[in-house]
Write an enzyme that holds these catalytic residues in place. Structure first.
Site, mmCIF file in Angstrom:
data_model
loop_
_atom_site.group_PDB
_atom_site.id
_atom_site.type_symbol
_atom_site.label_atom_id
_atom_site.label_comp_id
_atom_site.label_asym_id
_atom_site.label_seq_id
_atom_site.Cartn_x
_atom_site.Cartn_y
_atom_site.Cartn_z
ATOM 1 N N GLU A 143 -18.072 63.486 21.625
ATOM 2 C CA GLU A 143 -16.645 62.611 21.417
ATOM 3 C C GLU A 143 -16.395 61.379 22.168
ATOM 4 O OE1 GLU A 143 -12.814 63.997 21.816
ATOM 5 O OE2 GLU A 143 -13.738 65.781 22.916
ATOM 6 N N GLU A 240 -4.834 68.954 17.958
ATOM 7 C CA GLU A 240 -4.984 68.767 19.288
ATOM 8 C C GLU A 240 -4.143 68.028 20.085
ATOM 9 O OE1 GLU A 240 -8.776 68.468 22.561
ATOM 10 O OE2 GLU A 240 -8.098 66.851 21.507
#
Length: 259
Positions: A143, A240
């Site tokens: 990511e 998240e």
């Protein structure tokens, strides 16, 4: 229909990690993800998953000192051996827990003169991870993280993710797209997801700024979730975020019918 996971590293932190599985199930989720599960044994996590009928979708390879302000693990040339040790630990967990994907955090370079060396080290280590996880039927993801929260992070925008993805060119490697981080970098998540849904192995979200739940910032989540659904993306979407208030109070976006 969109498939949501609860990230146990940020949600339900009113409870000890071992107790969050039960809390997640009671809230209506059927899948979880964990940033770093290693404070619990793989067997203890497996017991919780089985007891509460949950799927563990994703977790990360250990990242050394990244969350404490350091450079992390996967991109640091001097830590190649340590990364391989962390990879071995992750494989042990993965064999028992069978996640769909494992995330390798690139890390950061605090000496710009060494950036290219750090980037090459990351790609080398990412390649090791892909070759380790692919035989287990597990996708490897990586990511981009914004450089406002983590200065020096070596992968911090969509174009860089695509470049690494294309250079390694492995069917077991996909991007993990974090809506919060890319919004912080000024990118348009709806457009990126629409254009690259088939190259994304996992999505995570939080509102921006602040990294709270949907409705605490400026992101139009109705539009984002609609774009994800229309894009054909069918993998998991991880909540998240850092709840403003209790976790249960933060779940209006989930209980309103998006699950």
């Amino acid at each position: 229909m969109l498939n949501f996971t609860a990230n146990l590293s940020l949600l339900f932190t009113e409870n000890a990690l071992i107790d969050r599985f039960k809390a997640v199930r009671q809230a209506g989720f059927n899948a979880v993800e964990i940033q770093f599960p290693y404070e619990l044994s793989a067997a203890a996590i497996k017991d919780q998953l089985d007891e509460h009928d949950l799927k563990l979708v994703l977790f990360n390879v250990a990242a050394d000192d990244l969350l404490q302000g350091g450079e992390g693990l996967a991109c640091v040339p001097e830590k190649r051996g340590q990364f391989k040790d962390a990879l071995a630990q992750t494989i042990d967990y993965a064999k028992l827990l069978k996640p769909e994907a494992i995330n390798v955090l690139p890390g950061r370079c605090l000496d710009n003169s060494r950036f290219e060396q750090y980037l090459e080290t990351f790609k080398e280590n990412l390649g090791f991870a892909v070759e380790a996880f692919a035989p287990l039927g597990i996708k490897t993801v990586f990511e981009a993280i914004n450089i406002h929260d983590m200065p020096g992070f070596i992968i911090h925008n969509g174009a860089q993710m695509l470049s690494v993805l294309n250079q390694l060119n492995h069917p077991g490697l996909l991007m993990q797209y974090d809506i919060y981080h890319m919004q912080m970098m000024g990118e348009d998540p709806e457009t990126f997801i629409t254009e690259h849904a088939d190259q994304i192995g996992h999505i995570q979200f939080a509102d921006c700024p602040g990294r709270g739940q949907p409705g605490t910032g400026r992101i139009d989540f109705a539009g984002v979730f609609s774009a994800i659904e229309k894009s054909g993306y069918s993998r998991w979407i991880g909540a998240e975020y850092k709840p403003v208030g209790t976790t249960i109070e933060s779940l209006d976006w989930f209980t309103a019918g998006t699950k």
